[in-house]
Design a protein around this motif. Structure first.
Motif, PDB file in Angstrom:
ATOM      1  N   CYS A  94       0.809  -1.219   0.000  1.00 36.81           N
ATOM      2  CA  CYS A  94       0.000   0.000   0.000  1.00 36.81           C
ATOM      3  C   CYS A  94       0.844   1.271   0.000  1.00 36.81           C
ATOM      4  CB  CYS A  94      -0.958   0.010   1.199  1.00 36.81           C
ATOM      5  SG  CYS A  94      -2.420  -1.019   0.958  1.00 36.81           S
ATOM      6  N   PHE A  95       2.123   1.164   0.310  1.00 35.20           N
ATOM      7  CA  PHE A  95       3.005   2.317   0.107  1.00 35.20           C
ATOM      8  C   PHE A  95       4.145   1.988  -0.846  1.00 35.20           C
ATOM      9  CE2 PHE A  95       4.997   0.384   3.939  1.00 35.20           C
ATOM     10  CZ  PHE A  95       6.326   0.338   3.560  1.00 35.20           C
ATOM     11  N   TYR A  96       4.371   0.708  -1.075  1.00 30.40           N
ATOM     12  CA  TYR A  96       5.488   0.290  -1.921  1.00 30.40           C
ATOM     13  C   TYR A  96       5.317   0.750  -3.358  1.00 30.40           C
ATOM     14  CZ  TYR A  96       9.688  -2.588  -1.935  1.00 30.40           C
ATOM     15  OH  TYR A  96      10.994  -3.006  -1.960  1.00 30.40           O
ATOM     16  N   CYS A  97       4.109   0.593  -3.897  1.00 32.27           N
ATOM     17  CA  CYS A  97       3.884   0.985  -5.286  1.00 32.27           C
ATOM     18  C   CYS A  97       3.895   2.499  -5.453  1.00 32.27           C
ATOM     19  CB  CYS A  97       2.567   0.403  -5.796  1.00 32.27           C
ATOM     20  SG  CYS A  97       2.633  -1.383  -6.045  1.00 32.27           S
ATOM     21  N   THR A  98       3.587   3.222  -4.371  1.00 29.56           N
ATOM     22  CA  THR A  98       3.710   4.684  -4.413  1.00 29.56           C
ATOM     23  C   THR A  98       5.162   5.066  -4.660  1.00 29.56           C
ATOM     24  OG1 THR A  98       1.819   5.023  -2.960  1.00 29.56           O
ATOM     25  CG2 THR A  98       3.423   6.816  -3.094  1.00 29.56           C
ATOM     26  N   PHE A  99       6.068   4.476  -3.887  1.00 30.53           N
ATOM     27  CA  PHE A  99       7.491   4.752  -4.094  1.00 30.53           C
ATOM     28  C   PHE A  99       7.986   4.140  -5.401  1.00 30.53           C
ATOM     29  CE2 PHE A  99       7.435   6.274   0.162  1.00 30.53           C
ATOM     30  CZ  PHE A  99       8.493   7.165   0.232  1.00 30.53           C
ATOM     31  N   LEU A 114      -6.226  -4.392  -7.616  1.00 31.74           N
ATOM     32  CA  LEU A 114      -7.246  -3.392  -7.269  1.00 31.74           C
ATOM     33  C   LEU A 114      -7.177  -3.032  -5.786  1.00 31.74           C
ATOM     34  CD1 LEU A 114     -10.300  -4.738  -9.318  1.00 31.74           C
ATOM     35  CD2 LEU A 114      -8.980  -2.656  -9.768  1.00 31.74           C
ATOM     36  N   ALA A 115      -6.985  -4.037  -4.934  1.00 30.72           N
ATOM     37  CA  ALA A 115      -6.851  -3.775  -3.500  1.00 30.72           C
ATOM     38  C   ALA A 115      -5.611  -2.928  -3.222  1.00 30.72           C
ATOM     39  CB  ALA A 115      -6.784  -5.096  -2.733  1.00 30.72           C
ATOM     40  N   ALA A 116      -4.508  -3.247  -3.912  1.00 29.80           N
ATOM     41  CA  ALA A 116      -3.278  -2.482  -3.741  1.00 29.80           C
ATOM     42  C   ALA A 116      -3.443  -1.043  -4.227  1.00 29.80           C
ATOM     43  CB  ALA A 116      -2.131  -3.158  -4.492  1.00 29.80           C
ATOM     44  N   PHE A 117      -4.216  -0.863  -5.295  1.00 31.43           N
ATOM     45  CA  PHE A 117      -4.443   0.485  -5.818  1.00 31.43           C
ATOM     46  C   PHE A 117      -5.139   1.370  -4.780  1.00 31.43           C
ATOM     47  CE2 PHE A 117      -7.111   3.687  -7.828  1.00 31.43           C
ATOM     48  CZ  PHE A 117      -6.196   4.348  -8.635  1.00 31.43           C
ATOM     49  N   VAL A 118      -6.134   0.819  -4.092  1.00 31.83           N
ATOM     50  CA  VAL A 118      -6.865   1.603  -3.089  1.00 31.83           C
ATOM     51  C   VAL A 118      -5.908   2.099  -2.005  1.00 31.83           C
ATOM     52  CG1 VAL A 118      -8.629   1.507  -1.288  1.00 31.83           C
ATOM     53  CG2 VAL A 118      -9.048   0.412  -3.499  1.00 31.83           C
ATOM     54  N   GLY A 119      -5.080   1.192  -1.469  1.00 27.17           N
ATOM     55  CA  GLY A 119      -4.144   1.584  -0.425  1.00 27.17           C
ATOM     56  C   GLY A 119      -3.121   2.593  -0.907  1.00 27.17           C
ATOM     57  N   ASN A 120      -2.594   2.385  -2.109  1.00 27.01           N
ATOM     58  CA  ASN A 120      -1.592   3.303  -2.652  1.00 27.01           C
ATOM     59  C   ASN A 120      -2.189   4.649  -3.025  1.00 27.01           C
ATOM     60  OD1 ASN A 120       1.287   2.133  -3.114  1.00 27.01           O
ATOM     61  ND2 ASN A 120      -0.101   0.436  -3.530  1.00 27.01           N
ATOM     62  N   PHE A 121      -3.443   4.660  -3.414  1.00 28.54           N
ATOM     63  CA  PHE A 121      -4.089   5.939  -3.707  1.00 28.54           C
ATOM     64  C   PHE A 121      -4.121   6.812  -2.454  1.00 28.54           C
ATOM     65  CE2 PHE A 121      -7.688   8.831  -3.991  1.00 28.54           C
ATOM     66  CZ  PHE A 121      -7.485   9.417  -5.234  1.00 28.54           C
ATOM     67  N   LEU A 122      -4.434   6.206  -1.308  1.00 24.68           N
ATOM     68  CA  LEU A 122      -4.430   6.943  -0.041  1.00 24.68           C
ATOM     69  C   LEU A 122      -3.039   7.475   0.277  1.00 24.68           C
ATOM     70  CD1 LEU A 122      -6.650   4.551   2.132  1.00 24.68           C
ATOM     71  CD2 LEU A 122      -7.321   6.774   1.193  1.00 24.68           C
ATOM     72  N   THR A 123      -2.020   6.624   0.072  1.00 25.20           N
ATOM     73  CA  THR A 123      -0.640   7.033   0.355  1.00 25.20           C
ATOM     74  C   THR A 123      -0.201   8.157  -0.571  1.00 25.20           C
ATOM     75  OG1 THR A 123      -0.142   4.750   0.995  1.00 25.20           O
ATOM     76  CG2 THR A 123       1.729   6.213   0.615  1.00 25.20           C
ATOM     77  N   THR A 124      -0.473   8.011  -1.855  1.00 23.88           N
ATOM     78  CA  THR A 124      -0.060   9.011  -2.837  1.00 23.88           C
ATOM     79  C   THR A 124      -0.774  10.335  -2.610  1.00 23.88           C
ATOM     80  OG1 THR A 124       0.237   7.214  -4.433  1.00 23.88           O
ATOM     81  CG2 THR A 124       0.217   9.445  -5.306  1.00 23.88           C
ATOM     82  N   ALA A 125      -2.071  10.267  -2.318  1.00 23.62           N
ATOM     83  CA  ALA A 125      -2.850  11.488  -2.095  1.00 23.62           C
ATOM     84  C   ALA A 125      -2.372  12.249  -0.873  1.00 23.62           C
ATOM     85  CB  ALA A 125      -4.330  11.137  -1.941  1.00 23.62           C
ATOM     86  N   ASP A 126      -1.747  11.549   0.057  1.00 24.14           N
ATOM     87  CA  ASP A 126      -1.272  12.183   1.294  1.00 24.14           C
ATOM     88  C   ASP A 126       0.005  12.988   1.091  1.00 24.14           C
ATOM     89  OD1 ASP A 126      -1.483  12.590   4.167  1.00 24.14           O
ATOM     90  OD2 ASP A 126       0.233  11.245   4.351  1.00 24.14           O
ATOM     91  N   SER A 127       0.739  12.735  -0.003  1.00 19.38           N
ATOM     92  CA  SER A 127       1.988  13.460  -0.306  1.00 19.38           C
ATOM     93  C   SER A 127       2.976  13.422   0.854  1.00 19.38           C
ATOM     94  CB  SER A 127       1.681  14.926  -0.677  1.00 19.38           C
ATOM     95  OG  SER A 127       0.822  14.994  -1.778  1.00 19.38           O
ATOM     96  N   LEU A 128       3.151  12.219   1.437  1.00 15.66           N
ATOM     97  CA  LEU A 128       4.048  12.019   2.576  1.00 15.66           C
ATOM     98  C   LEU A 128       3.731  12.983   3.726  1.00 15.66           C
ATOM     99  CD1 LEU A 128       7.514  11.321   0.899  1.00 15.66           C
ATOM    100  CD2 LEU A 128       5.771   9.714   1.662  1.00 15.66           C
ATOM    101  N   GLY A 129       2.438  13.161   3.984  1.00 15.73           N
ATOM    102  CA  GLY A 129       2.006  14.011   5.092  1.00 15.73           C
ATOM    103  C   GLY A 129       1.805  15.458   4.715  1.00 15.73           C
ATOM    104  N   GLY A 130       1.998  15.789   3.446  1.00  9.34           N
ATOM    105  CA  GLY A 130       1.904  17.181   3.025  1.00  9.34           C
ATOM    106  C   GLY A 130       0.505  17.636   2.655  1.00  9.34           C
ATOM    107  N   ASN A 131      -0.463  16.730   2.659  1.00  3.99           N
ATOM    108  CA  ASN A 131      -1.840  17.077   2.294  1.00  3.99           C
ATOM    109  C   ASN A 131      -2.730  17.053   3.538  1.00  3.99           C
ATOM    110  OD1 ASN A 131      -4.372  17.438   1.209  1.00  3.99           O
ATOM    111  ND2 ASN A 131      -4.268  15.711  -0.217  1.00  3.99           N
ATOM    112  N   PRO A 132      -3.096  18.210   4.089  1.00  2.51           N
ATOM    113  CA  PRO A 132      -3.905  18.242   5.315  1.00  2.51           C
ATOM    114  C   PRO A 132      -5.265  17.585   5.166  1.00  2.51           C
ATOM    115  CG  PRO A 132      -3.774  20.424   4.307  1.00  2.51           C
ATOM    116  CD  PRO A 132      -2.788  19.572   3.601  1.00  2.51           C
ATOM    117  N   LEU A 154       1.776   6.812   4.951  1.00  2.00           N
ATOM    118  CA  LEU A 154       2.852   5.831   4.830  1.00  2.00           C
ATOM    119  C   LEU A 154       3.206   5.252   6.197  1.00  2.00           C
ATOM    120  CD1 LEU A 154       6.117   6.168   2.777  1.00  2.00           C
ATOM    121  CD2 LEU A 154       6.204   5.459   5.150  1.00  2.00           C
ATOM    122  N   SER A 155       3.309   6.106   7.207  1.00  2.85           N
ATOM    123  CA  SER A 155       3.668   5.646   8.549  1.00  2.85           C
ATOM    124  C   SER A 155       2.588   4.771   9.164  1.00  2.85           C
ATOM    125  CB  SER A 155       3.944   6.848   9.465  1.00  2.85           C
ATOM    126  OG  SER A 155       5.053   7.587   9.016  1.00  2.85           O
TER     127      SER A 155
END
Length: 468
Positions: A102-107, A360-378, A392-393
């Protein structure tokens, strides 16, 4: 030859080793290891990591390969056959790779973007990697959610396509090419990094016997090194058990476990040698966090002029290979478990359909991680669970922080105390081999391994939840 249940089998021991190393050698080595090494005090971290790899990593690696091959099943059914009361541990370990992916594919998407830009940098003099500020480039990339989602999706689709090909036709073929290439590319980058002006302090940070961190916070070093060891070796994540279930009965499990553990640890140290000298040479912080890999290496390559463009391409190619091979292993752990359940229920076991579901399951988790911008999206603060600073954390807390060391501890209790010696015959190949490390294995799986894993679990709970 693929088996009738569509799970498949490795065609060679070399193919198994490359696939298992591919699952182990990934971002845990090239991204996570260097910055956690920085947080853990350099040499103080390296010593603890090495000890843990020997007394915890090797016994668990051998156990997971043997358990998979003995049962010919993925984690859930493998634990059930070992002792039905421990089936829950297989369920937990099957959940782990989903949290990780869920964060691996983001990176993986970030890395694919940098690989694409490094190719462009060979032909466009004023490309962003050649002229842009490294820190601003990374910040701009993670802040552009739409673009990041697109690259993440491309990386995830590539993972899925390779897994479509099955064990021998997809995973083994890719890893037999990618892993040797990764090693030679890494050696080239290490040589260049270690010969940079000002690289000496970085090598000193890695290898000079400074144990200050042991005096100030020993449990923190054990926590960092232990969590990193589980993540880096892909232990307690279902991946190695699944790969073990595809391994032929004649292969030497002891030597395989030793090669995978040692090979992964060597690559981790080489990654530190590739990155830390460069970090110190350019005055960057060794504890620079997840962005350290992207910022530090771009800084190095920009300083090298024309030559740097070629090293830059080689570096991002090797990181891409490492990320993709591990992503494949994570997805396969879940796929193998689902195929087991389908076969057990007498239902069709289509690898393609199961792979699509996992993607598809991995996409959902990674979408959340990517949308968060490593904590930069309030706007994503609602998902910063357990008091974590970013999405990610959260995934890291659940997987590396809790489930991996905890389920590894439970596995050691199962094999060391509940059903001791249950894997001896499998390791001995039915009497065809001598279990050369039997004494060491038994001592570690019963006593020293659980002690260290209990310390790791305590350290993780203390860090993530503020336990006293």
């Amino acid at each position: 030859m693929e088996q009738e249940n569509n799970k498949g089998q490795f065609n060679s021991n070399f193919g198994f080793l490359m696939a298992a190393l591919g699952s182990a050698v990934g971002l845990g080595n090239l991204w996570s290891f260097p910055y956690k090494l920085g947080l853990g005090g350099g040499f103080a971290f390296l010593i603890i990591y090495t000890i843990l790899a020997i007394v915890v990593g090797y016994p668990l690696m051998l156990s997971e390969i043997a358990l998979g091959r003995k049962t010919q099943k993925a984690a859930i059914e493998a634990y059930k056959e070992a002792d039905h009361r421990f089936k829950f541990n297989g369920v937990l370990q099957t959940i782990v790779p989903w949290f990780l992916i869920c964060f691996y594919c983001t990176f993986g998407g970030y890395i694919t973007k940098y690989l694409f830009e490094s190719i462009q940098a060979l032909f466009v003099k004023n490309s962003v990697l050649n002229t842009g500020d490294p820190g601003a480039l990374f910040g701009g990339m993670i802040g552009n959610v739409g673009n990041s989602v697109a690259w993440m999706t491309a990386f995830l689709l590539l993972t899925m396509v390779i897994v479509f090909g099955g064990v021998s036709g997809g995973i083994e073929k890719f890893c037999k090419i990618a892993m040797p290439a990764l090693f030679f590319l890494l050696i080239a980058v290490v040589i260049r990094s270690c010969t940079l002006p000002g690289a000496g302090p970085g090598l000193k940070f890695l290898f000079y016997p400074d144990l200050t961190m042991w005096k100030t916070d020993f449990f923190e070093v054990v926590r960092l090194a232990g969590g990193q060891m589980f993540f880096s070796l892909s232990l307690a994540s279902g991946c190695i058990i699944a790969y073990g279930s595809y391994l032929g009965k004649k292969e030497n499990l002891e030597s395989n476990a030793a090669i995978i553990t040692a090979g992964d640890s060597i690559v981790a140290v080489l990654a530190g040698m590739a990155i830390m000298p460069a970090v110190f040479a350019f005055g960057l912080k060794p504890s620079g966090g997840p962005g350290l890999l992207f910022v530090s290496m771009t800084t190095v390559f920009q300083s090298m002029g024309t030559t740097g463009k070629f090293f830059q391409l080689a570096f991002w190619l090797l990181v891409f290979f490492a990320a993709l091979s591990s992503s494949i292993g994570m997805m396969e752990a879940g796929i193998s478990a689902i195929l087991d359940s389908r076969v057990k229920a007498g239902k069709p076991a289509s690898r393609v359909k199961v792979s699509v579901i996992m993607a598809l399951a991995a996409f959902v988790g990674n979408f959340l991680t990517t949308a968060d911008s490593l904590g930069g999206n309030p706007k994503m603060n609602w998902f910063h669970l357990f008091g974590q600073a970013d999405v990610l954390s959260v995934w890291d807390c659940l997987a590396e922080g809790i489930l991996m060391p905890l389920t590894g501890l439970i596995m050691a209790i199962l094999l060391g105390w509940v059903v001791p010696h249950s894997l001896d015959e499998e390791i001995e190949n039915g009497g065809a081999r001598t279990f050369k490390t039997r004494g060491f294995y038994n001592f570690c799986i019963r006593w020293i391994g659980p002690l260290f894993m209990a310390m790791i679990v305590y350290g993780q709970f203390k860090d993530f939840f503020g336990a006293k």
